[in-house]
Design a protein around this motif. Sequence first.
Motif, short mmCIF file in Angstrom:
data_model
loop_
_atom_site.label_atom_id
_atom_site.label_comp_id
_atom_site.label_asym_id
_atom_site.label_seq_id
_atom_site.Cartn_x
_atom_site.Cartn_y
_atom_site.Cartn_z
N THR A 46 -2.73 -2.49 -6.04
CA THR A 46 -1.55 -3.29 -6.33
C THR A 46 -0.60 -3.13 -5.14
OG1 THR A 46 -1.75 -2.93 -8.70
CG2 THR A 46 0.40 -3.62 -7.89
N ASP A 47 -0.22 -4.25 -4.53
CA ASP A 47 0.66 -4.18 -3.35
C ASP A 47 1.22 -5.56 -3.06
OD1 ASP A 47 1.99 -3.00 -1.28
OD2 ASP A 47 0.24 -2.69 -0.01
N ASP A 48 2.37 -5.59 -2.39
CA ASP A 48 2.98 -6.84 -1.93
C ASP A 48 3.22 -7.82 -3.07
OD1 ASP A 48 2.91 -5.91 0.73
OD2 ASP A 48 0.85 -6.65 0.98
N GLY A 49 3.48 -7.30 -4.27
CA GLY A 49 3.72 -8.19 -5.41
C GLY A 49 2.47 -8.86 -5.93
N GLY A 50 1.32 -8.26 -5.69
CA GLY A 50 0.07 -8.85 -6.14
C GLY A 50 -1.05 -7.83 -6.18
N TYR A 51 -2.28 -8.34 -6.16
CA TYR A 51 -3.45 -7.48 -6.25
C TYR A 51 -4.36 -7.72 -5.05
CZ TYR A 51 -1.99 -7.08 -11.14
OH TYR A 51 -1.28 -6.86 -12.28
N PRO A 53 3.02 -10.96 2.71
CA PRO A 53 4.23 -10.38 3.30
C PRO A 53 4.51 -10.93 4.69
CG PRO A 53 2.41 -8.83 3.43
CD PRO A 53 1.93 -9.98 2.59
N GLY A 54 5.79 -11.01 5.02
CA GLY A 54 6.19 -11.43 6.35
C GLY A 54 6.45 -10.23 7.23
N ALA A 55 7.13 -10.46 8.31
CA ALA A 55 7.45 -9.37 9.23
C ALA A 55 8.42 -8.39 8.59
CB ALA A 55 8.04 -9.93 10.52
N ALA A 56 8.30 -7.12 8.93
CA ALA A 56 9.20 -6.08 8.43
C ALA A 56 10.58 -6.25 9.07
CB ALA A 56 8.62 -4.70 8.75
N PRO A 57 11.62 -5.62 8.50
CA PRO A 57 12.96 -5.75 9.08
C PRO A 57 13.03 -5.37 10.56
CG PRO A 57 13.08 -4.75 6.91
CD PRO A 57 11.63 -4.85 7.25
N ASP A 58 12.17 -4.46 11.01
CA ASP A 58 12.18 -4.06 12.42
C ASP A 58 11.35 -4.99 13.30
OD1 ASP A 58 9.64 -3.44 11.67
OD2 ASP A 58 9.73 -1.31 12.21
N GLY A 59 10.83 -6.06 12.68
CA GLY A 59 10.05 -7.04 13.44
C GLY A 59 8.56 -6.78 13.47
N THR A 60 8.12 -5.67 12.88
CA THR A 60 6.69 -5.36 12.85
C THR A 60 5.94 -6.38 12.02
OG1 THR A 60 7.19 -3.00 13.05
CG2 THR A 60 4.98 -3.60 12.29
N GLN A 61 4.85 -6.91 12.56
CA GLN A 61 4.06 -7.91 11.86
C GLN A 61 3.11 -7.24 10.87
OE1 GLN A 61 4.45 -11.27 12.11
NE2 GLN A 61 6.19 -10.77 13.44
N PRO A 62 2.70 -7.96 9.80
CA PRO A 62 1.75 -7.40 8.83
C PRO A 62 0.43 -7.00 9.49
CG PRO A 62 2.73 -9.44 8.02
CD PRO A 62 3.11 -9.32 9.46
N SER A 63 -0.22 -6.01 8.89
CA SER A 63 -1.50 -5.55 9.43
C SER A 63 -2.62 -6.55 9.16
CB SER A 63 -1.88 -4.20 8.82
OG SER A 63 -0.90 -3.23 9.10
#
Length: 204
Positions: free
Chosen positions: A149-154, A174-184
């Motif tokens: 369970t992650d990112d509001g889903g499965y 998920p989009g980019a993190a507040p620090d600008g890091t892109q999703p894996s």
Amino acid sequence: MPRTAEHAPAVSRGAAGLLLAVTILAVAVNAWAHSYAERTPIGVVVSWCLFVLAVPTWLAMSISALRRGQRPPFLVAVPVLIALLLVATRLDLPQTVRFGLSRAAFDRLVVLAGPPPAPPAPADADTPGAFPIACPSGVGLYGITACQTDDGGYYFYENADEASGFAYLPSGPPGAAPDGTQPSWQYTDRGDGWYAFALADESD
């Protein structure tokens, strides 16, 4: 003495049938390899080994048949099969079809698990939760190695190293993190909240 059309060796039906069988097998293996969220390297290598065997054989048999004035079906069938495979993989049809056939099973699993929790706060974004029910070993036409369970889903992983699979994310990936890091992950939309995911190419 050069061979005339009459003296060129005839192409037997058995050889032509074997050539078609090898080509069809190569196409099927390659399409199956591309039907995963991340194509399987072993399947791709096996299919190309079969193509390396089939294509030169097709060329030699085609020359022999044309010298005798023959137009056997394999003359056109082999390149057409390869062309169809190239178009299908370009349009991502193997994964689209396989996931489409498995979609109902994935939907049933999500119904059994219940609505997923809301997406986590940024501080907790790297802490996936447990799947609400027992994780199955397979869903539809896919083997499953883990559920989270992650990112509001499965998330449903299709391999042991958890590098790819399918995710139900009703709020979107998920989009980019507040620090600008892109999703894996790199996500491919499969419709109605479903996504195929695989590790993003870090070279991009």
